[in-house]
Scaffold this motif. Structure first.
Motif, PDB file in Angstrom:
ATOM      1  N   ASN A 230       9.816   6.823  -5.568  1.00 54.87           N
ATOM      2  CA  ASN A 230       8.476   6.237  -5.601  1.00 54.87           C
ATOM      3  C   ASN A 230       7.725   6.395  -4.282  1.00 54.87           C
TER       4      ASN A 230
ATOM      5  N   ASN B 254       1.162   4.829   3.273  1.00 57.34           N
ATOM      6  CA  ASN B 254       2.608   4.681   3.186  1.00 57.34           C
ATOM      7  C   ASN B 254       3.266   5.160   4.482  1.00 57.34           C
TER       8      ASN B 254
ATOM      9  N   THR C 113       3.513  -8.616   4.909  1.00 52.90           N
ATOM     10  CA  THR C 113       2.244  -8.170   4.332  1.00 52.90           C
ATOM     11  C   THR C 113       1.037  -8.653   5.132  1.00 52.90           C
TER      12      THR C 113
ATOM     13  N   LYS D  44      -0.039  -0.241   2.961  1.00 52.51           N
ATOM     14  CA  LYS D  44      -0.348  -0.874   1.684  1.00 52.51           C
ATOM     15  C   LYS D  44       0.636  -2.002   1.411  1.00 52.51           C
ATOM     16  N   ARG D  45       0.105  -3.150   1.054  1.00 49.54           N
ATOM     17  CA  ARG D  45       0.965  -4.325   0.890  1.00 49.54           C
ATOM     18  C   ARG D  45       2.042  -4.113  -0.172  1.00 49.54           C
ATOM     19  N   GLU D  46       1.687  -3.435  -1.263  1.00 45.95           N
ATOM     20  CA  GLU D  46       2.690  -3.169  -2.302  1.00 45.95           C
ATOM     21  C   GLU D  46       3.829  -2.310  -1.763  1.00 45.95           C
ATOM     22  N   TYR D  47       3.498  -1.375  -0.889  1.00 46.20           N
ATOM     23  CA  TYR D  47       4.516  -0.509  -0.319  1.00 46.20           C
ATOM     24  C   TYR D  47       5.420  -1.291   0.641  1.00 46.20           C
TER      25      TYR D  47
ATOM     26  N   GLU E  73       6.194  -4.503   0.433  1.00 47.09           N
ATOM     27  CA  GLU E  73       7.082  -5.334  -0.376  1.00 47.09           C
ATOM     28  C   GLU E  73       8.179  -4.499  -1.035  1.00 47.09           C
ATOM     29  N   TYR E  74       7.778  -3.370  -1.598  1.00 49.88           N
ATOM     30  CA  TYR E  74       8.762  -2.516  -2.272  1.00 49.88           C
ATOM     31  C   TYR E  74       9.749  -1.932  -1.268  1.00 49.88           C
TER      32      TYR E  74
ATOM     33  N   GLU F  76      12.515  -4.207  -0.443  1.00 51.83           N
ATOM     34  CA  GLU F  76      13.479  -4.277  -1.545  1.00 51.83           C
ATOM     35  C   GLU F  76      14.451  -3.106  -1.490  1.00 51.83           C
TER      36      GLU F  76
END
Length: 329
Positions: free
Chosen positions: A241, A248, A269, A314-317, A319-320, A323
């Motif tokens: 991903n 990123n 974030t 990017k905040r989603e990146y 967080e992911y 993980e």
């Protein structure tokens, strides 16, 4: 008119180009042909024998306006029985190298020995980083940005044997818009891998250039510059991903890049920098806490961010990434 470099300056430029592309280099001989030993981790060392001259128009009104050339002076190009032999030109204005097939020029010793290239090859390489051009005598001439010098050397035979109309030409002439499916159209597996290597190198370089420019070539964690900055992926490049979007990426110095990859530091974030107490505890158990206080003092409270908000991590990146990296605070 393009600046012309003397032999020493050409050698220095070759060395700098090799080092900037992630390889180390030893100068074995500083007389033409320059003899260099290039090496990097996980790759076998290679010896390069380099003939290089400035690529200029020359020839006055008798020469076609769009024809450029290198003029062989002081030495006749010959293929060395060991290592990789290169016949190169350098054009300072377009900032590109040009590579000729030395098998077609070895021993060339006429009254005015030279090798020619059309200006379009220089222009295309300047715009797209890499270009293959077919001369009327069926010779493939390769023009490329400095970061591709070692890749060109390692792929020299395949590149100069490319045929007119082959998929390799369309891919390597248009690296910025190359799609993965175009690589599958190259039926020769060895040549496909050559092209894939160059495409991968282009994408990595393009990502690095965008990220480092966004962060003004300084570490987002400590502010260091000194030419010691990497463009790091937030979502690791090995993850399916991961993307090469600037958002990123983050600019990190060598130390903080390693610390980030080893989960010693991270950021949330809100872009606050964090240090993993779990990792510190593990280091303590291994008696590896030397320098920790100084390391902590060198960290900013929050990341230095790019001027363009579109380039912010990017905040989603974020967080992911935590993980998949298995971050533990």
């Amino acid at each position: 008119m393009a600046d012309t470099l003397n032999a020493r300056q050409l050698l220095d430029h070759i060395v700098k180009s090799i080092e900037n592309s992630g390889w180390q280099v030893l100068i074995l001989s500083d007389r033409k042909p320059f003899e260099l030993r290039v090496f990097r981790e996980n790759f076998p060392a290679q010896t390069l024998h380099v003939y290089i001259w400035n690529c200029t128009h020359g020839g006055g009104a008798k020469r076609a306006a769009d024809e450029y050339r290198i003029q062989f002076t002081s030495v006749v190009p010959e293929i060395s029985p060991t290592g990789i032999s290169l016949l190169l030109g350098w054009h300072s204005d377009y900032e590109v190298f040009v590579g000729w097939d030395l098998t077609k020029h070895s021993g060339q010793n006429s009254s005015s020995p030279s090798a020619q290239v059309k200006e379009k090859a220089l222009i295309d390489a300047h715009k797209n980083d890499f270009a293959l051009h077919l001369r009327q005598n069926a010779e493939i001439v390769v023009a490329f940005r400095p970061q591709f010098l070692v890749d060109y050397a390692l792929s020299i035979d395949a590149l100069h044997q490319t045929l007119e109309g082959s998929p390799e030409l369309s891919v390597l002439d248009c690296l910025p818009v190359t799609e993965d499916q175009q690589l599958d159209e190259i039926t020769d597996l060895s040549r496909r891998e050559v092209v894939r290597t160059i495409v991968t190198k282009y994408r990595a370089y393009d990502f690095s250039k965008r990220v480092l420019t966004g962060y003004q070539k300084q570490c987002a964690v400590c502010g260091l510059q000194l030419g010691l900055i990497d463009a790091a992926h937030i979502v690791p490049v090995a993850d399916e991903n991961s993307t090469d979007e600037t958002c990123n990426g983050i600019a990190l110095c060598k130390t903080h890049h390693a610390a980030y990859d080893r989960n010693l530091i991270s950021f949330d974030t809100d872009y606050k920098i964090e240090i993993s107490e779990k990792s510190v505890e593990f280091l303590a158990q291994s008696d590896l806490l030397g320098g920790l206080d100084g390391f902590k003092r060198g960290l900013k409270d929050v990341l230095t961010l790019p001027a363009d908000k579109r380039d912010f991590p990017k905040r989603e990146y974020i967080e992911y990434s935590k993980e998949v990296r298995r971050w533990e605070k």
